[in-house]
Design a protein around this motif. Structure first.
Motif, PDB file in Angstrom:
ATOM      1  N   LEU A 112     -34.281  28.760  23.574  1.00  0.00           N
ATOM      2  CA  LEU A 112     -33.966  28.873  25.178  1.00  0.00           C
ATOM      3  C   LEU A 112     -33.681  27.019  25.401  1.00  0.00           C
ATOM      4  O   LEU A 112     -33.166  26.939  26.288  1.00  0.00           O
ATOM      5  CB  LEU A 112     -34.896  29.296  26.067  1.00  0.00           C
ATOM      6  N   LEU A 113     -34.529  26.127  24.715  1.00  0.00           N
ATOM      7  CA  LEU A 113     -34.540  24.812  25.053  1.00  0.00           C
ATOM      8  C   LEU A 113     -33.623  24.081  24.173  1.00  0.00           C
ATOM      9  O   LEU A 113     -33.434  22.955  24.492  1.00  0.00           O
ATOM     10  CB  LEU A 113     -36.007  24.316  24.535  1.00  0.00           C
ATOM     11  N   HIS A 114     -32.889  24.636  23.003  1.00  0.00           N
ATOM     12  CA  HIS A 114     -31.899  24.051  22.506  1.00  0.00           C
ATOM     13  C   HIS A 114     -30.733  23.577  23.428  1.00  0.00           C
ATOM     14  O   HIS A 114     -30.436  24.181  24.350  1.00  0.00           O
ATOM     15  CB  HIS A 114     -31.496  24.967  21.444  1.00  0.00           C
ATOM     16  N   PRO A 115     -30.109  22.290  23.153  1.00  0.00           N
ATOM     17  CA  PRO A 115     -29.320  21.772  23.652  1.00  0.00           C
ATOM     18  C   PRO A 115     -28.030  22.675  23.993  1.00  0.00           C
ATOM     19  O   PRO A 115     -27.317  22.677  24.731  1.00  0.00           O
ATOM     20  CB  PRO A 115     -28.958  20.432  22.742  1.00  0.00           C
ATOM     21  N   ASN A 116     -27.676  23.469  22.629  1.00  0.00           N
ATOM     22  CA  ASN A 116     -26.473  24.380  22.571  1.00  0.00           C
ATOM     23  C   ASN A 116     -26.795  25.714  23.213  1.00  0.00           C
ATOM     24  O   ASN A 116     -25.984  26.810  23.185  1.00  0.00           O
ATOM     25  CB  ASN A 116     -25.901  24.434  21.460  1.00  0.00           C
ATOM     26  N   TYR A 117     -27.894  26.111  23.638  1.00  0.00           N
ATOM     27  CA  TYR A 117     -28.255  27.412  24.183  1.00  0.00           C
ATOM     28  C   TYR A 117     -27.301  27.703  25.401  1.00  0.00           C
ATOM     29  O   TYR A 117     -27.340  27.133  26.273  1.00  0.00           O
ATOM     30  CB  TYR A 117     -29.524  27.657  24.788  1.00  0.00           C
ATOM     31  N   VAL A 118     -26.693  29.072  25.227  1.00  0.00           N
ATOM     32  CA  VAL A 118     -25.771  29.782  26.322  1.00  0.00           C
ATOM     33  C   VAL A 118     -26.591  30.818  26.402  1.00  0.00           C
ATOM     34  O   VAL A 118     -26.910  31.700  25.773  1.00  0.00           O
ATOM     35  CB  VAL A 118     -24.552  30.070  25.860  1.00  0.00           C
ATOM     36  N   TRP A 119     -27.008  31.154  28.123  1.00  0.00           N
ATOM     37  CA  TRP A 119     -27.551  32.220  28.303  1.00  0.00           C
ATOM     38  C   TRP A 119     -26.770  33.611  27.899  1.00  0.00           C
ATOM     39  O   TRP A 119     -25.542  33.721  27.850  1.00  0.00           O
ATOM     40  CB  TRP A 119     -27.792  32.459  29.993  1.00  0.00           C
ATOM     41  N   HIS A 120     -27.429  34.640  27.707  1.00  0.00           N
ATOM     42  CA  HIS A 120     -27.028  35.939  27.342  1.00  0.00           C
ATOM     43  C   HIS A 120     -26.312  36.596  28.279  1.00  0.00           C
ATOM     44  O   HIS A 120     -26.545  36.126  29.473  1.00  0.00           O
ATOM     45  CB  HIS A 120     -28.155  36.777  26.687  1.00  0.00           C
ATOM     46  N   SER A 121     -25.368  37.680  28.065  1.00  0.00           N
ATOM     47  CA  SER A 121     -24.700  38.379  28.951  1.00  0.00           C
ATOM     48  C   SER A 121     -25.151  38.726  30.205  1.00  0.00           C
ATOM     49  O   SER A 121     -24.903  38.713  31.119  1.00  0.00           O
ATOM     50  CB  SER A 121     -23.913  39.283  28.335  1.00  0.00           C
ATOM     51  N   GLN A 122     -26.511  39.316  30.012  1.00  0.00           N
ATOM     52  CA  GLN A 122     -27.140  40.112  31.054  1.00  0.00           C
ATOM     53  C   GLN A 122     -27.805  38.964  31.905  1.00  0.00           C
ATOM     54  O   GLN A 122     -27.653  38.994  33.301  1.00  0.00           O
ATOM     55  CB  GLN A 122     -28.273  41.019  30.739  1.00  0.00           C
ATOM     56  N   ALA A 123     -28.040  37.745  31.472  1.00  0.00           N
ATOM     57  CA  ALA A 123     -28.433  36.806  32.508  1.00  0.00           C
ATOM     58  C   ALA A 123     -27.321  36.156  33.174  1.00  0.00           C
ATOM     59  O   ALA A 123     -27.304  35.885  34.368  1.00  0.00           O
ATOM     60  CB  ALA A 123     -29.051  35.632  31.682  1.00  0.00           C
ATOM     61  N   LEU A 124     -26.062  36.087  32.435  1.00  0.00           N
ATOM     62  CA  LEU A 124     -25.113  35.333  33.199  1.00  0.00           C
ATOM     63  C   LEU A 124     -24.667  36.317  34.153  1.00  0.00           C
ATOM     64  O   LEU A 124     -23.944  35.756  35.400  1.00  0.00           O
ATOM     65  CB  LEU A 124     -24.051  35.166  32.109  1.00  0.00           C
TER      66      LEU A 124
ATOM     67  N   GLU B 294     -32.638  20.606  30.078  1.00  0.00           N
ATOM     68  CA  GLU B 294     -33.267  19.575  30.633  1.00  0.00           C
ATOM     69  C   GLU B 294     -34.844  19.625  30.274  1.00  0.00           C
ATOM     70  O   GLU B 294     -35.674  18.914  30.237  1.00  0.00           O
ATOM     71  CB  GLU B 294     -33.030  19.120  32.057  1.00  0.00           C
ATOM     72  N   LEU B 295     -35.342  21.018  30.441  1.00  0.00           N
ATOM     73  CA  LEU B 295     -36.794  21.200  30.263  1.00  0.00           C
ATOM     74  C   LEU B 295     -37.097  20.809  28.796  1.00  0.00           C
ATOM     75  O   LEU B 295     -38.187  20.277  28.477  1.00  0.00           O
ATOM     76  CB  LEU B 295     -37.011  22.858  30.363  1.00  0.00           C
ATOM     77  N   GLY B 296     -36.417  21.106  27.844  1.00  0.00           N
ATOM     78  CA  GLY B 296     -36.443  20.730  26.559  1.00  0.00           C
ATOM     79  C   GLY B 296     -36.861  19.446  26.321  1.00  0.00           C
ATOM     80  O   GLY B 296     -37.573  19.090  25.562  1.00  0.00           O
ATOM     81  N   GLU B 297     -35.587  18.686  26.907  1.00  0.00           N
ATOM     82  CA  GLU B 297     -35.944  17.142  26.732  1.00  0.00           C
ATOM     83  C   GLU B 297     -37.249  16.594  27.478  1.00  0.00           C
ATOM     84  O   GLU B 297     -37.696  15.799  26.783  1.00  0.00           O
ATOM     85  CB  GLU B 297     -34.667  16.488  27.483  1.00  0.00           C
TER      86      GLU B 297
ATOM     87  N   ASP C 209     -34.507  38.618  17.109  1.00  0.00           N
ATOM     88  CA  ASP C 209     -34.464  38.371  18.639  1.00  0.00           C
ATOM     89  C   ASP C 209     -32.963  38.448  18.951  1.00  0.00           C
ATOM     90  O   ASP C 209     -32.130  37.467  18.633  1.00  0.00           O
ATOM     91  CB  ASP C 209     -35.199  37.253  19.156  1.00  0.00           C
ATOM     92  N   PRO C 210     -32.411  39.371  19.839  1.00  0.00           N
ATOM     93  CA  PRO C 210     -31.053  39.353  20.421  1.00  0.00           C
ATOM     94  C   PRO C 210     -30.712  38.257  21.394  1.00  0.00           C
ATOM     95  O   PRO C 210     -29.593  38.035  21.656  1.00  0.00           O
ATOM     96  CB  PRO C 210     -30.864  40.815  20.604  1.00  0.00           C
ATOM     97  N   TYR C 211     -31.760  37.562  21.999  1.00  0.00           N
ATOM     98  CA  TYR C 211     -31.524  36.805  23.200  1.00  0.00           C
ATOM     99  C   TYR C 211     -31.525  35.273  23.164  1.00  0.00           C
ATOM    100  O   TYR C 211     -31.124  34.714  23.922  1.00  0.00           O
ATOM    101  CB  TYR C 211     -32.485  37.279  24.482  1.00  0.00           C
ATOM    102  N   THR C 212     -31.792  35.076  22.073  1.00  0.00           N
ATOM    103  CA  THR C 212     -31.562  33.453  21.544  1.00  0.00           C
ATOM    104  C   THR C 212     -31.183  33.515  20.251  1.00  0.00           C
ATOM    105  O   THR C 212     -31.089  34.584  19.558  1.00  0.00           O
ATOM    106  CB  THR C 212     -33.032  32.782  21.722  1.00  0.00           C
ATOM    107  N   ASN C 213     -30.813  32.101  19.762  1.00  0.00           N
ATOM    108  CA  ASN C 213     -30.455  32.031  18.304  1.00  0.00           C
ATOM    109  C   ASN C 213     -31.772  31.696  17.573  1.00  0.00           C
ATOM    110  O   ASN C 213     -32.585  30.788  17.878  1.00  0.00           O
ATOM    111  CB  ASN C 213     -29.561  30.892  18.239  1.00  0.00           C
ATOM    112  N   PRO C 214     -32.483  32.885  16.868  1.00  0.00           N
ATOM    113  CA  PRO C 214     -33.923  32.433  16.312  1.00  0.00           C
ATOM    114  C   PRO C 214     -34.018  31.308  15.615  1.00  0.00           C
ATOM    115  O   PRO C 214     -35.303  30.567  15.487  1.00  0.00           O
ATOM    116  CB  PRO C 214     -34.090  33.651  15.457  1.00  0.00           C
TER     117      PRO C 214
END
Length: 246
Positions: free
Chosen positions: A102-114, A177-180, A198-203
């Motif tokens: 979730l903290l990774h710079p390239n993270y994109v929220w999963h479809s339900q979150a969007l 920004e939290l990750g930073e 885990d289907p909600y992040t890139n493990p």
């Protein structure tokens, strides 16, 4: 040393029902289960259910319990854990959490979150979820079968309201920004759970983020998002070992 477990969304403390006995078997008895407002606990007057308000709520609860503590977070509870570790590391002896991607710079929220972050569409999804049975949660959220009934029982209008506000307060780049911030913060002994399915992040992003924030990594083979049901014994072993060497 108090061990504090904080759950996520859409959950109540029932998510720890199989994991807590595993800790007890290993002699860990000083465990506190905290329910974020709206997630099995009332929403206080004036509480806006934003990610920063949840961070401050958790800081207040830790201060009331008495620092330092060993903090463990799952799902949104992981985000709250990361936020406390970034803002008030002095309150923690150790922290452990999943969903490091979730903290990774390239993270994109999963479809339900969007969907939840989208006006009107989010409200429609919450209304739909209020009709879900345990089977629906199992099928749609990929919740373990043993957790499905209690997930359905725990989801109500209060949780739906909290969920919409929380996700809408975390539109990117909020977590980036939290990750930073966490990477810059004074460090405490830390552990990230790598859950390969885990289907909600890139493990695999867990490893990169752990290196950035100075955390150890433990892989729970075969685990997805709800490791506390999928590999409870292995997770308990990893935590007890981590606490012992911290």
């Amino acid at each position: 040393m108090p061990k504090i477990l904080v759950h996520g969304n859409p959950e109540t403390t029932s998510v720890w029902s199989e994991f807590l006995p595993e800790l007890h078997k290993r002699g860990v008895d000083d465990v506190v289960l905290l329910s974020p407002p709206g997630y099995g606990a009332p929403i206080p007057d004036g509480f806006g259910c934003t990610r920063l308000e949840y961070r401050d709520w958790l800081i207040g609860r830790i201060e009331a319990i008495g620092a330092p503590v060993d903090l463990v977070g799952h799902d949104w509870g992981a985000c709250h854990t990361y936020a406390v570790a970034a803002e008030r590391p002095d309150l923690l002896r150790t922290w452990a959490a999943d969903c490091g991607g979730l903290l990774h710079p390239n993270y994109v929220w999963h479809s339900q979150a969007l969907t939840l972050q989208t006006p009107e569409e989010g409200e429609k999804l919450v209304a739909k979820m209020l009709t879900w049975t345990g089977a629906d949660f199992i099928a749609t959220r990929r919740i373990p079968e043993r957790f499905g009934p209690s997930a359905a029982e725990g989801f109500d209008e209060v949780m739906g309201e909290a969920m919409l506000k929380l996700y809408r307060s975390a539109v990117q780049p909020a977590l980036r920004e939290l990750g930073e911030q966490l990477a810059r913060a004074p460090r405490r002994p830390a552990l990230m759970f790598h859950t390969p399915e885990d289907p909600y992040t890139n493990p695999e992003d867990t490893f990169e983020m752990a290196e950035r924030v100075g955390a150890d990594v433990v892989t729970l083979p075969g685990a997805a998002h709800w490791w506390m049901f999928e590999t409870p014994g292995e997770a308990a072993d990893a935590l007890v070992s981590f606490w012992a060497r911290a």
